[in-house]
Design a protein around this motif. Sequence first.
Motif, PDB file in Angstrom:
ATOM      1  N   GLY A 209       0.815  -1.214   0.000  1.00  0.00           N
ATOM      2  CA  GLY A 209       0.000   0.000   0.000  1.00  0.00           C
ATOM      3  C   GLY A 209       0.842   1.253   0.000  1.00  0.00           C
ATOM      4  N   TRP A 212       2.381   1.805  -3.537  1.00  0.00           N
ATOM      5  CA  TRP A 212       1.438   2.285  -4.551  1.00  0.00           C
ATOM      6  C   TRP A 212       1.178   3.778  -4.418  1.00  0.00           C
ATOM      7  CZ3 TRP A 212      -0.400   0.216  -8.897  1.00  0.00           C
ATOM      8  CH2 TRP A 212      -1.482   0.843  -9.517  1.00  0.00           C
ATOM      9  N   ALA A 252      -2.690  -3.582  -4.063  1.00  0.00           N
ATOM     10  CA  ALA A 252      -2.152  -2.472  -3.274  1.00  0.00           C
ATOM     11  C   ALA A 252      -3.088  -2.096  -2.139  1.00  0.00           C
ATOM     12  CB  ALA A 252      -1.910  -1.262  -4.171  1.00  0.00           C
ATOM     13  N   HIS A 253      -4.379  -2.334  -2.328  1.00  0.00           N
ATOM     14  CA  HIS A 253      -5.374  -2.000  -1.304  1.00  0.00           C
ATOM     15  C   HIS A 253      -5.752  -3.219  -0.457  1.00  0.00           C
ATOM     16  CE1 HIS A 253      -5.626   1.834  -3.323  1.00  0.00           C
ATOM     17  NE2 HIS A 253      -5.929   1.229  -4.466  1.00  0.00           N
ATOM     18  N   ALA A 256      -2.508  -4.103   1.633  1.00  0.00           N
ATOM     19  CA  ALA A 256      -1.776  -2.852   1.845  1.00  0.00           C
ATOM     20  C   ALA A 256      -0.658  -2.981   2.860  1.00  0.00           C
ATOM     21  CB  ALA A 256      -2.752  -1.756   2.276  1.00  0.00           C
ATOM     22  N   THR A 257      -0.815  -3.844   3.860  1.00  0.00           N
ATOM     23  CA  THR A 257       0.186  -3.958   4.925  1.00  0.00           C
ATOM     24  C   THR A 257       1.201  -5.065   4.669  1.00  0.00           C
ATOM     25  OG1 THR A 257      -1.188  -5.486   6.217  1.00  0.00           O
ATOM     26  CG2 THR A 257      -1.492  -3.123   6.622  1.00  0.00           C
TER      27      THR A 257
END
Length: 314
Positions: A209, A212, A252-253, A256-257
Amino acid sequence: MNTVPNPTATWPRFAVLGAGAVGGYYGGLLARAGVPVVLIGRPAFVAAVQAQGGLRLHTATFDACIPVAVASDAQAAAGADVVLVCVKSGDTEAAGAALRPHLGADTVVLSLQNGVDNAQRLARVLGRPVVPVVVYVAAGVEAPGYVRHHGRGELVLAPFAGAERVQAALAHAGVPTSVSTQVPQALWTKLVINCAYNALSAIAARPYGWLWAQPGVPALLDQVVQECVAVAAAEGIALDAAALHTEVERIAHSMATQLSSTARDLLRGHPTEIDHLNGHVVARAHAHGMTAPVNQALTTLVHVLQRARAEAAA
């Protein structure tokens, strides 16, 4: 006199060779569900699991220490009906050589590894078919004997005799599993995603995340995808470039972590799989008289970081 039936009697016996993030996650789920399984890992892993009374598996729905059989030698796979090979790509041949003497005539071997050619490489060493499996899971080793799950968990298996029984055992353990004739395409699709994120996450030591959100990164990842799609086409694998671009953004969402496995390897001073990810794309590009400059640059940068960290630790 009535007897209580053994609830594990109908399940195949599993062995997991390479009890890291992937092997620990799936092996832990199998053990938690009562499916017979032994996890084969490094001595530090074995010692940690024995000391804490089980494998610690931390997911969004539970954080538990799961009692499970562990060993540090491939000999522990003897008697298994199914072996899940989860070692790093660079260890494929060595793992196959260690495993080969302990396989039964009917033992099914599944490759749950990154890259697109591990099943073929393993099959050459074992002298028997190996089932390629596409693994969709985000997990990491937090400490020896402690695996944390970050997202997803599906498996896609190539067809093989007895697939229904293996699929049923995995489903019983809560692992979404399907069988598909499209595994080569799926492996290449996963390779493209790994090429997009693994090296860059390692270079920046940052999760997907965060990457991106940085200026220029989405365009850079688009270039990685374009090169991979072109090389896949030369290999006879047709990929949907537009769908891949969409998937890269989605990950990416949705993850994200997640820090990539390549990033984790670098941070711990372990060898990375970069030559089997971006490096594999570069090698296959050269084999077809093509170039893949962005993948080449990412591969080179990861190699430089590996050497720098090795020198710093010496």
